[in-house]
Scaffold this motif. Structure first.
Motif, mmCIF file in Angstrom:
data_model
loop_
_atom_site.group_PDB
_atom_site.id
_atom_site.type_symbol
_atom_site.label_atom_id
_atom_site.label_comp_id
_atom_site.label_asym_id
_atom_site.label_seq_id
_atom_site.Cartn_x
_atom_site.Cartn_y
_atom_site.Cartn_z
ATOM 1 N N SER A 109 0.810 -1.019 0.143
ATOM 2 C CA SER A 109 -0.288 0.019 -0.257
ATOM 3 C C SER A 109 0.395 1.490 0.144
ATOM 4 O O SER A 109 1.973 1.411 0.413
ATOM 5 C CB SER A 109 -0.937 0.001 0.754
ATOM 6 N N GLY A 110 0.613 2.052 -1.091
ATOM 7 C CA GLY A 110 1.006 3.227 -0.855
ATOM 8 C C GLY A 110 2.453 2.717 -1.810
ATOM 9 O O GLY A 110 2.962 4.716 -1.939
ATOM 10 N N SER A 111 2.246 2.401 -2.953
ATOM 11 C CA SER A 111 3.846 2.215 -3.318
ATOM 12 C C SER A 111 3.863 2.742 -4.546
ATOM 13 O O SER A 111 4.963 3.055 -5.843
ATOM 14 C CB SER A 111 4.233 1.050 -3.767
ATOM 15 N N GLY A 112 2.292 3.111 -4.994
ATOM 16 C CA GLY A 112 2.300 4.004 -6.341
ATOM 17 C C GLY A 112 1.225 2.399 -6.880
ATOM 18 O O GLY A 112 0.590 3.450 -8.431
ATOM 19 N N LYS A 113 1.045 1.491 -7.028
ATOM 20 C CA LYS A 113 0.247 1.049 -8.172
ATOM 21 C C LYS A 113 -1.248 0.499 -8.479
ATOM 22 O O LYS A 113 -1.226 0.883 -9.359
ATOM 23 C CB LYS A 113 0.615 -0.910 -7.688
ATOM 24 N N SER A 114 -1.643 1.208 -7.241
ATOM 25 C CA SER A 114 -2.609 2.302 -7.516
ATOM 26 C C SER A 114 -3.018 2.703 -8.825
ATOM 27 O O SER A 114 -3.525 2.918 -9.501
ATOM 28 C CB SER A 114 -3.849 2.090 -6.315
ATOM 29 N N THR A 115 -2.386 4.083 -8.284
ATOM 30 C CA THR A 115 -2.127 5.655 -8.976
ATOM 31 C C THR A 115 -1.842 4.899 -10.445
ATOM 32 O O THR A 115 -2.000 5.324 -11.280
ATOM 33 C CB THR A 115 -0.550 6.138 -8.528
ATOM 34 N N LEU A 116 -0.362 3.943 -10.985
ATOM 35 C CA LEU A 116 -0.232 3.415 -12.348
ATOM 36 C C LEU A 116 -1.593 2.632 -12.826
ATOM 37 O O LEU A 116 -1.470 2.961 -13.546
ATOM 38 C CB LEU A 116 0.897 2.216 -12.082
ATOM 39 N N MET A 117 -2.187 2.114 -12.029
ATOM 40 C CA MET A 117 -3.507 1.293 -12.207
ATOM 41 C C MET A 117 -5.016 2.931 -13.058
ATOM 42 O O MET A 117 -4.977 2.134 -14.855
ATOM 43 C CB MET A 117 -4.366 0.183 -11.818
ATOM 44 N N ASN A 118 -4.873 3.455 -12.693
ATOM 45 C CA ASN A 118 -5.674 4.640 -12.172
ATOM 46 C C ASN A 118 -4.832 5.383 -13.511
ATOM 47 O O ASN A 118 -5.973 5.786 -15.013
ATOM 48 C CB ASN A 118 -5.729 5.706 -11.458
ATOM 49 N N LEU A 119 -4.068 4.937 -14.607
ATOM 50 C CA LEU A 119 -3.311 6.295 -15.383
ATOM 51 C C LEU A 119 -3.510 5.018 -16.735
ATOM 52 O O LEU A 119 -3.932 5.488 -17.631
ATOM 53 C CB LEU A 119 -2.059 6.288 -15.186
ATOM 54 N N ILE A 120 -2.976 4.237 -16.625
ATOM 55 C CA ILE A 120 -2.990 2.921 -17.965
ATOM 56 C C ILE A 120 -4.529 2.322 -18.204
ATOM 57 O O ILE A 120 -4.477 2.828 -19.613
ATOM 58 C CB ILE A 120 -2.244 1.584 -17.231
ATOM 59 N N GLY A 121 -4.928 2.957 -16.685
ATOM 60 C CA GLY A 121 -6.950 3.040 -17.682
ATOM 61 C C GLY A 121 -7.956 4.056 -17.866
ATOM 62 O O GLY A 121 -8.506 3.649 -18.083
ATOM 63 N N CYS A 122 -7.052 4.975 -17.736
ATOM 64 C CA CYS A 122 -7.220 6.098 -18.126
ATOM 65 C C CYS A 122 -8.453 6.801 -17.766
ATOM 66 O O CYS A 122 -9.273 7.621 -17.764
ATOM 67 C CB CYS A 122 -7.870 6.011 -19.874
ATOM 68 N N LEU A 123 -8.278 6.358 -16.020
ATOM 69 C CA LEU A 123 -9.103 7.318 -14.868
ATOM 70 C C LEU A 123 -8.747 8.634 -14.026
ATOM 71 O O LEU A 123 -8.669 8.997 -13.807
ATOM 72 C CB LEU A 123 -9.185 6.095 -14.095
ATOM 73 N N ASP A 124 -7.170 8.895 -14.860
ATOM 74 C CA ASP A 124 -6.773 9.993 -14.439
ATOM 75 C C ASP A 124 -5.611 9.940 -15.879
ATOM 76 O O ASP A 124 -5.700 9.514 -16.803
ATOM 77 C CB ASP A 124 -6.026 9.514 -12.676
ATOM 78 N N THR A 125 -5.267 11.357 -15.694
ATOM 79 C CA THR A 125 -4.504 11.610 -16.008
ATOM 80 C C THR A 125 -2.428 12.238 -15.874
ATOM 81 O O THR A 125 -2.590 12.419 -14.833
ATOM 82 C CB THR A 125 -4.667 13.067 -17.343
ATOM 83 N N PRO A 126 -1.717 11.650 -16.065
ATOM 84 C CA PRO A 126 0.094 11.816 -15.556
ATOM 85 C C PRO A 126 0.376 13.520 -15.472
ATOM 86 O O PRO A 126 -0.614 14.534 -16.589
ATOM 87 C CB PRO A 126 0.569 11.317 -16.824
ATOM 88 N N SER A 127 0.712 13.838 -14.167
ATOM 89 C CA SER A 127 1.489 15.073 -14.755
ATOM 90 C C SER A 127 2.752 15.202 -15.419
ATOM 91 O O SER A 127 2.916 16.700 -15.571
ATOM 92 C CB SER A 127 2.056 15.058 -13.043
ATOM 93 N N SER A 128 3.246 14.677 -15.666
ATOM 94 C CA SER A 128 4.531 14.208 -16.700
ATOM 95 C C SER A 128 4.653 13.212 -17.485
ATOM 96 O O SER A 128 4.681 12.158 -16.925
ATOM 97 C CB SER A 128 5.878 14.273 -16.341
ATOM 98 N N GLY A 129 5.643 13.048 -18.305
ATOM 99 C CA GLY A 129 5.452 11.484 -19.051
ATOM 100 C C GLY A 129 4.644 11.909 -20.350
ATOM 101 O O GLY A 129 3.906 12.370 -20.556
ATOM 102 N N GLN A 130 4.401 9.990 -21.021
ATOM 103 C CA GLN A 130 3.619 9.567 -21.733
ATOM 104 C C GLN A 130 3.013 8.632 -21.665
ATOM 105 O O GLN A 130 3.850 7.452 -21.662
ATOM 106 C CB GLN A 130 4.787 9.675 -23.213
ATOM 107 N N TYR A 131 2.057 8.061 -22.393
ATOM 108 C CA TYR A 131 1.114 7.386 -22.300
ATOM 109 C C TYR A 131 0.679 7.073 -23.497
ATOM 110 O O TYR A 131 -0.390 7.684 -23.369
ATOM 111 C CB TYR A 131 0.438 6.639 -20.641
ATOM 112 N N LEU A 132 0.753 5.829 -23.869
ATOM 113 C CA LEU A 132 -0.207 4.998 -25.854
ATOM 114 C C LEU A 132 -0.579 4.005 -24.828
ATOM 115 O O LEU A 132 0.228 3.077 -24.773
ATOM 116 C CB LEU A 132 1.429 4.932 -26.194
ATOM 117 N N CYS A 133 -1.785 4.395 -25.170
ATOM 118 C CA CYS A 133 -2.235 2.607 -25.236
ATOM 119 C C CYS A 133 -2.970 1.732 -26.289
ATOM 120 O O CYS A 133 -3.398 2.842 -27.128
ATOM 121 C CB CYS A 133 -3.707 3.353 -23.997
ATOM 122 N N ASP A 134 -1.933 1.264 -26.867
ATOM 123 C CA ASP A 134 -2.279 0.374 -28.562
ATOM 124 C C ASP A 134 -2.344 1.555 -29.282
ATOM 125 O O ASP A 134 -2.404 1.777 -30.328
ATOM 126 C CB ASP A 134 -4.066 0.137 -28.675
#
Length: 244
Positions: A55-80
């Motif tokens: 808990s608190g490691s960032g895995k849920s935040t990462l899931m929300n980003l790759i699931g397009c439930l949230d947007t990143p503050s920096s960097g790039q995410y490509l889905c398909d």
């Protein structure tokens, strides 16, 4: 389940790719929290991957980003191969509906609806006619071995059966990515093993599956293990071929 995309050179495009992904909450304030730090990740079509961490490691935040439930503050995410930064909120919602299936720890089934109706529900948002929705929902329930329980409500199903309904619902729009958040956390060990075997079978059929977990036993069922610590991602060495 969608076929893998290819780039102009004919190489397979990762289903999930991040470059320097970061997420900061309450940025610039005394309450600032850096949840993700410079995450680089590639997950190809048909992989079974776990993202593991406490808990608190960032895995849920990462899931929300790759699931397009949230947007990143920096960097790039490509889905398909699609850069999420180029999409507006409506387009992200459409991509999420069409390409990403979610399986939640708490099942999130509607108690007043039958298993069939629960599975068919996402297709209503996609505008698919009711007869086609019900047919595809039955096919999805058959894929998880539960079509004989189609008319049962969640209260009439065991925990493992409810999780199978939740998986069928996640698959019904034929997404390229299946994200499962602690998918065995609410189940006994035997039922949990059955659900993990189902994910493995889905992978064998070509589905890309990402499991979010804190449990090394769950991660051991996956081909690759990505560990989160203090917002950073580290990949464990791949298991040798034929290892248990």
């Amino acid at each position: 389940m969608s076929a893998a995309a290819v780039d102009v050179a004919g190489a397979a495009v990762p289903v999930i790719q991040t470059r320097g992904l970061g997420k900061v909450y309450a940025e610039g304030t005394p309450a600032e929290v850096v949840a993700l730090r410079d995450v680089d990740m590639r997950i190809g079509a048909g992989e079974l991957v776990s993202i593991m961490g406490p808990s608190g490691s960032g895995k849920s935040t990462l899931m929300n980003l790759i699931g397009c439930l949230d947007t990143p503050s920096s960097g790039q995410y490509l889905c398909d191969g699609v850069d999420i930064a180029t999409l507006d909120a409506e387009q992200r919602a459409q991509l999420r509906l069409e390409r990403i299936g979610f399986v939640f720890q708490g099942f999130n089934l509607l108690g007043r609806m039958s298993a069939l109706e629960n599975v068919a529900m996402p297709m209503g948002y996609a505008g698919i006619p009711r007869p086609q929705r019900l047919q595809r929902a039955r096919e999805a329930l058959a894929a998880v071995g539960l079509v004989e329980r189609a008319d049962h409500r969640p209260s009439e199903l065991s925990g493992g059966q409810q999780q199978r309904v939740a998986i069928a619902r996640a698959l019904v729009n034929r997404p390229s990515i299946l994200l499962a958040d602690e998918p065995t956390g609410a189940l006994d060990s035997r039922t949990g093993e059955e659900i993990l075997a189902l994910f493995k079978r889905l992978q064998d059929e070509g589905q890309t599956v990402v499991l979010i977990t804190h449990d090394p036993g769950v991660a051991a069922h996956c081909d690759r293990v990505l560990e989160m610590h203090d917002g950073r991602l580290h990949e464990q060495p791949r298991r040798p071929e034929g290892s248990a």
